[in-house]
Design an enzyme around this catalytic site. Sequence first.
Site, PDB file in Angstrom:
ATOM      1  N   ARG A 273       0.855  -1.184   0.000  1.00 39.36           N
ATOM      2  CA  ARG A 273       0.000   0.000   0.000  1.00 39.36           C
ATOM      3  C   ARG A 273       0.896   1.241   0.000  1.00 39.36           C
ATOM      4  NH1 ARG A 273      -3.510  -2.698  -1.496  1.00 39.36           N
ATOM      5  NH2 ARG A 273      -5.531  -3.132  -0.564  1.00 39.36           N
ATOM      6  N   GLU A 302      -3.950   7.580  -5.256  1.00 38.65           N
ATOM      7  CA  GLU A 302      -4.074   6.793  -6.487  1.00 38.65           C
ATOM      8  C   GLU A 302      -5.292   7.276  -7.239  1.00 38.65           C
ATOM      9  OE1 GLU A 302      -3.964   2.601  -5.673  1.00 38.65           O
ATOM     10  OE2 GLU A 302      -1.987   2.730  -4.774  1.00 38.65           O
ATOM     11  N   HIS A 321      -1.038   0.400  -9.853  1.00 39.99           N
ATOM     12  CA  HIS A 321      -1.662  -0.583  -8.945  1.00 39.99           C
ATOM     13  C   HIS A 321      -2.238  -1.785  -9.715  1.00 39.99           C
ATOM     14  CE1 HIS A 321      -3.692  -0.968  -4.734  1.00 39.99           C
ATOM     15  NE2 HIS A 321      -3.370  -2.159  -5.233  1.00 39.99           N
TER      16      HIS A 321
HETATM   17  O1  LIG Z   1      -4.151  -4.234  -3.657  1.00 41.03           O
HETATM   18  C1  LIG Z   1      -4.867  -5.129  -3.921  1.00 41.03           C
HETATM   19  C2  LIG Z   1      -5.591  -5.897  -2.955  1.00 41.03           C
HETATM   20  O2  LIG Z   1      -5.605  -5.546  -1.772  1.00 41.03           O
HETATM   21  O3  LIG Z   1      -6.202  -6.899  -3.350  1.00 41.03           O
END
Ligand SMILES: O=CC(=O)O
Length: 356
Positions: A273, A302, A321
């Site tokens: 994260r 993000e 991401h």
């Molecule tokens: O970042 C992606 C998730 O938490 O699945």
Amino acid sequence: MWSFSHIKVLYKPFVAEFSTCCKLQAMKAAGRHLPKVYITRRIPPDGLNILKQSGSCQIEQWDSDDPVPRSELLKKVSGVQGLYCLLTEKIDKEVLDAAGPSLKVVSTMSVGYDHLSLEELKQRGIRVGFTPDVLTEAVAELTVALLLATSRRLIEAVDEAKNGGWGTWKPLWMCGSGLTGSTFGILGLGRIGEAIAKRLKPFGVKKFLYNDIAPRDELASRISAEFVSLEELAKQSDFITVCCALTPETQEICNKHLFSRMKKNAIFVNTSRGAVVNQEDLYHALVNGQIAGAGLDVTVPEPLPTDHPLFKLKNCVILPHIASATVETRNAMSALAANNLLAGLRGDAMPKEVPL
Ligand SMILES: O=CC(=O)O
């Protein structure tokens, strides 16, 4: 000779199946009283089909690739029993108040659940599902790709090749660092860290180190990783990958203190994260040559604004991401989230439930 306990064991699966069927039939018989479920986004087909084919809930969905506006979410959750959400929705007191006492289950299509106010959910007795395991391999694979892209300067090199920077072959040009003989540090050792280490072993990594809240002996022994303090992890590692969950304890754990202790040739990678990193400190560490490069799949915010200073750095590779983004994985995540939701609505054990 069959004893009563033999018969009990033999019939257990049928009894469980029968009871689930009865619950479903009861729900179906209730017709328009089927529990209402709100899905906050367009999701992969497997998950949606499971929910539709169950015939056990009324579905309403924000059918778009973009997030549901907050005002719409607050309106739509009112009176639902189940909420199927993504990591982009903050499920906090405001949303839970808007949902009201009918809400029984929140199922997030993500392994991370830092976007959910667990304390609020617990107080209200709302159960929570999440999607670990099914994305482990995809995230590990992407982490390795991002690591190599950063350490071997692939994005920079492609740009040079395209834009005329490729002159003659030069011995000192575009050199990065290799994994062979290196020391590799994992910050937060879990399923994903283990999967990354397994992939990197054949690249010739000499030593795996890890830091976590406490040693995780069984897991660590499978990859021959040594538990060290955060300070030692920073000092000894040629590569550091962050795999920990975002919690109050890990918020900005990667800050100027950590970067100042890292090796000058070190590569830093984060696929967990964004908020585990103090981005300003990272920027300075990259500009001042405290570390050699960073690969980020996650940022704050993000999307990261395109004029963000980190985008200007050649030694910083930023992805949008996408660590779990394979077709198979996203389908599996959507299916698991759907099954968690349905199990929660039936009052059964969820395949993957967050313990509250
Ligand atoms: O970042 C992606 C998730 O938490 O699945």
